[in-house]
Design a protein around this motif. Structure first.
Motif, PDB file in Angstrom:
ATOM      1  N   ASN A 498     -21.545 -22.798  18.509  1.00 46.04           N
ATOM      2  CA  ASN A 498     -22.944 -22.436  18.676  1.00 46.04           C
ATOM      3  C   ASN A 498     -23.143 -20.953  18.423  1.00 46.04           C
ATOM      4  O   ASN A 498     -22.183 -20.200  18.232  1.00 46.04           O
ATOM      5  CB  ASN A 498     -23.431 -22.787  20.086  1.00 46.04           C
ATOM      6  N   THR A 508     -32.332 -24.846  17.641  1.00 43.54           N
ATOM      7  CA  THR A 508     -31.892 -26.241  17.616  1.00 43.54           C
ATOM      8  C   THR A 508     -31.543 -26.628  16.189  1.00 43.54           C
ATOM      9  O   THR A 508     -32.280 -26.335  15.249  1.00 43.54           O
ATOM     10  CB  THR A 508     -33.005 -27.173  18.129  1.00 43.54           C
ATOM     11  N   ARG A 509     -30.384 -27.297  16.043  1.00 45.18           N
ATOM     12  CA  ARG A 509     -30.015 -27.813  14.717  1.00 45.18           C
ATOM     13  C   ARG A 509     -30.771 -29.120  14.476  1.00 45.18           C
ATOM     14  O   ARG A 509     -30.865 -29.970  15.366  1.00 45.18           O
ATOM     15  CB  ARG A 509     -28.511 -28.048  14.629  1.00 45.18           C
ATOM     16  N   PHE A 522     -22.842 -26.277  15.106  1.00 39.89           N
ATOM     17  CA  PHE A 522     -22.789 -25.881  13.700  1.00 39.89           C
ATOM     18  C   PHE A 522     -21.658 -26.629  13.001  1.00 39.89           C
ATOM     19  O   PHE A 522     -20.558 -26.757  13.537  1.00 39.89           O
ATOM     20  CB  PHE A 522     -22.560 -24.368  13.607  1.00 39.89           C
ATOM     21  N   ASN A 528     -26.787 -26.311   7.384  1.00 39.03           N
ATOM     22  CA  ASN A 528     -27.229 -26.617   8.740  1.00 39.03           C
ATOM     23  C   ASN A 528     -28.650 -26.080   8.911  1.00 39.03           C
ATOM     24  O   ASN A 528     -28.874 -24.860   8.875  1.00 39.03           O
ATOM     25  CB  ASN A 528     -26.313 -25.961   9.770  1.00 39.03           C
ATOM     26  N   TYR A 530     -31.800 -25.117  10.986  1.00 40.10           N
ATOM     27  CA  TYR A 530     -32.088 -24.716  12.355  1.00 40.10           C
ATOM     28  C   TYR A 530     -33.566 -24.381  12.504  1.00 40.10           C
ATOM     29  O   TYR A 530     -34.203 -23.879  11.573  1.00 40.10           O
ATOM     30  CB  TYR A 530     -31.262 -23.482  12.746  1.00 40.10           C
ATOM     31  N   ARG A 541     -37.871 -21.602  10.670  1.00 43.87           N
ATOM     32  CA  ARG A 541     -36.760 -22.459  10.234  1.00 43.87           C
ATOM     33  C   ARG A 541     -35.945 -21.734   9.171  1.00 43.87           C
ATOM     34  O   ARG A 541     -36.508 -21.021   8.335  1.00 43.87           O
ATOM     35  CB  ARG A 541     -37.275 -23.787   9.680  1.00 43.87           C
ATOM     36  N   THR A 543     -31.693 -22.011   7.163  1.00 44.81           N
ATOM     37  CA  THR A 543     -30.459 -22.766   6.966  1.00 44.81           C
ATOM     38  C   THR A 543     -29.268 -21.826   7.056  1.00 44.81           C
ATOM     39  O   THR A 543     -29.276 -20.726   6.470  1.00 44.81           O
ATOM     40  CB  THR A 543     -30.456 -23.473   5.600  1.00 44.81           C
TER      41      THR A 543
END
Length: 676
Positions: A498, A508-509, A522, A528, A530, A541, A543
């Motif tokens: 994390n 939050t993913r 992760f 990923n 987020y 947001r 990535t």
């Protein structure tokens, strides 16, 4: 000899009348509605003599017109259909040319505007490119204004045509009533007044060209004319009248009233057929829809562009300024609500657009009974649930729980019991849109949030530039700036998978659908996604990918000096392809709506399809009308060859009858000479 003389005289009289009737037919060959006539003869009662019954010549019993009630009714109905189709087509052809034209339609201006945005976004510091965006925005707004003006001109012209058609209807109704009187007096002698009957049939046929009629013939030959749902336009020798007046719900939308003495009844919705029916059908099916569709598109463009600019930064690092003027200004909001002319109260509600993406193309009717409000969507007549929360602010919800995209602020004074209001949320959208931004450097092409990877990072982890998903509760850039100053630092903890964050922020993913991902940690070596919630409630947001090492840092901060940043500019460009028009509020997470270009394309397709159908209808009804006219003329029309033959025939009959008289005279002279 006296019998022979009488027989000859009867022949002379009968054939003289037949010649007169034939001449009458010939001279009226070009008279509209004339039915050819013919004489009917029969033998006189014979006289008995010792040798048997001896004929006494002929008598003319009737001058009869060649007429078929069925063919006349068929012609009248075909005339009504053909004129309705022609009136409808004449109107929709103008609209189709306006909307689909390369110089008059909205599509060219819309494409030019987004092309200018694309150019400016590629070089956000280029001032001439920014000036071009302002110029194209002004051109787009003016094109909407022009289309609205053309629609408004057509509506005004349509109102005038309705008045002109009504004048013709009243004139013909009076003429038919007068003819009924004349026919009634003439028929009292026992014979039918053929020419008067033809004149009345032609007047009724002409009337059917203007409005659909139902004809009821009484036993005495008098015709009563009914229109609409049974309103008596003509009863015997009395004619009622129609009058076109400004609409009670919308003064710009004329309505037709049926007037009997001091009594008035609105019958606009009941009228069909003829030119009047075509004009009303066009207004109901096409013109109103076009008004609202173009208006909705204008509102959506202005709203979406302004919203996106409000999520960016200009060249000075300031929050973006709206490109188009606020369409919820009180003056504009008041024009969207029309009080009925019969309202007792003096309430002046305001209609504010709350979500342009879920607006429909319908108008609505709001009623107040003194305690509660009721509403109905007019496009499908569906009742709406009226939420009065807070008191005095009304929201309409349909049977599927969908908001309609606007609110009504009743204000003061409140309405009175029985008051009704016509709600037109999108009707004026195309005339309301206008460019309000004059400074090109205030175009907010830069995104307000930026990210960086730490310069001392040891791993290969990378962070993409973040997208602002939503402002917090304050809905302002100042709160966002405060939440991101100083920049938030994300530190990777390899042991937990994390990232540690400053106090007040969470991350939050997410999976591809936007829901929390499983597992939440992760995942090295892949993208990923987020979503970070900031202290002020704003959401961004980004990535994270690659393989960061323990302690690697990434920062998310306010983009204070992003002069060359074009991320918000690219979002403006992407609005051209984003579904933002006609979204279904109950499933707004699904792309149920259309983008700007497709929204306008759907309107062009709607109008174009109906234009093509109108042309087919006109061709078909014109053919049917010609067939009905030919069928009627085959029986009632004057044929010159036939009438010429009749002239010769009756002339010969007349000469033969005269010869009978000559023979009778010779015999009488011989008899007299015998006694001298």
């Amino acid at each position: 000899m006296a019998d022979l003389l009488s027989i000859g005289l009867s022949g002379l009289s009968a054939n003289k009348t037949s010649l007169s009737v034939t001449g009458h037919n010939i001279t009226n060959i070009n008279t509209p509605g004339f039915s050819r006539q013919g004489t009917v003869q029969e033998t006189r009662p014979p006289q008995f003599s010792g040798a048997g019954y001896i004929g006494q010549g002929t008598s003319l019993t009737d001058v009869r017109r060649f007429y078929s009630e069925f063919l006349t009714t068929q012609l009248r109905a075909s005339t009504s259909l053909a004129n309705e189709a022609a009136a409808y087509q004449s109107q929709i052809d103008q609209l189709d040319s306006l909307l689909a034209g390369t110089t008059t339609g909205i599509s060219p201006s819309l494409k030019s505007f987004f092309a200018a945005l694309q150019t400016a976004s590629e070089d956000p510091a280029n001032m001439p490119a920014r000036q071009l965006v302002l110029a194209e925005a002004d051109g787009l707004a003016r094109r909407f204004n022009t289309v609205y003006d053309r629609l408004d001109q057509q509506n005004v012209s349509l109102n005038k045509q309705m008045s002109a058609v009504t004048d013709q209807i009243n004139r013909l109704a009076g003429s038919i009533a007068s003819l009924n009187d004349a026919i009634g007096r003439a028929a009292s002698g026992g014979q039918q007044p053929n020419d008067l009957l033809d004149a009345r049939d032609e007047a009724v046929r002409q009337l059917s060209a203007y409005i659909g009629v139902t004809v009821v013939t009484q036993d005495d030959g008098i015709q009563n004319i009914f229109i609409g749902s049974g309103q008596p336009l003509v009863l015997g020798g009395n004619a009622n009248r129609l009058e076109v007046v400004p609409g009670a719900n919308d003064p710009n939308r004329a309505e037709v009233q049926f007037v009997v003495g001091n009594s008035r009844q609105s019958i606009t919705a009941q009228l069909q057929g003829g030119e009047m029916g075509g004009l009303l059908r066009y207004r109901e099916d096409v013109l109103d829809t076009t008004y609202n569709s173009v208006g909705r598109l204008a509102l959506a463009i202005a709203d979406q562009i302004n919203q996106q600019l409000g999520q960016g930064l200009d060249l000075k690092g300031e929050v973006g300024t709206a490109l188009f003027k606020d369409f919820n200004e009180p003056g504009q909001a008041a024009l969207r609500v029309l009080g009925n002319a019969d309202n007792l109260g003096n309430s002046r509600p305001l209609l504010n657009i709350t979500n342009s993406s879920i607006l429909t193309t319908s108008d609505y009717r709001l009623e107040f009974d003194g305690t509660n409000y009721t509403a109905r969507r007019l496009s499908d007549n569906e009742p709406m649930t009226v939420q009065n929360n807070p008191p005095g602010t009304l929201t309409l919800i349909d049977s599927k729980g969908r908001d309609q995209g606007f609110q009504i602020v009743m204000g003061t004074p409140p309405p009175m019991a029985g008051d009704t209001f016509q709600l037109q949320p999108t009707r004026r959208g195309a005339t309301e849109i206008a460019k309000s931004l004059d400074q090109a450097d205030q175009l907010a092409f830069a995104a307000p949030v930026r990210s960086e990877s730490g310069q001392q990072n040891k791993g290969t982890g990378r962070i993409t530039q973040p997208d602002l998903m939503a402002f917090g509760a304050g809905s302002n850039m100042a709160a966002l700036k405060a939440a991101l100053t100083p920049a938030l630092s994300l530190t990777y903890d390899a042991a937990t998978g994390n990232f540690t964050l400053p106090a007040g922020a969470t991350m939050t993913r997410l999976d591809s659908s936007g829901a929390p991902a499983v597992p939440p940690e992760f995942q090295p070596g892949q993208d990923n996604l987020y979503e970070m919630t900031l202290a002020d409630g704003s959401r961004v947001r980004f990535t994270l990918n690659g393989r960061p090492e323990d302690g690697d840092q990434f920062s998310v901060g306010f983009n204070q000096n992003g002069v060359s940043d074009n991320r918000n500019g690219l979002k403006l460009v992407n609005l051209q392809q984003k579904a933002t028009v006609g979204l279904d509020a109950s499933v707004s997470h699904i792309a149920t709506g259309t983008n700007f270009s497709d929204g306008y394309g759907e309107l062009i397709e709607y109008v174009g399809t109906r234009t093509a159908q109108a042309r087919l209808d006109t061709d078909a009804t014109t053919t049917i009308l010609k067939q009905a006219q030919d069928s009627r003329d085959s029986l009632s029309g004057v044929n010159l060859d036939e009438e010429a033959a009749n002239l010769i025939k009756f002339e010969q009959y007349y000469n033969a009858s005269a010869q009978i008289i000559q023979v009778a005279r010779s015999l009488f002279d011989t008899l007299i000479s015998t006694f001298r």
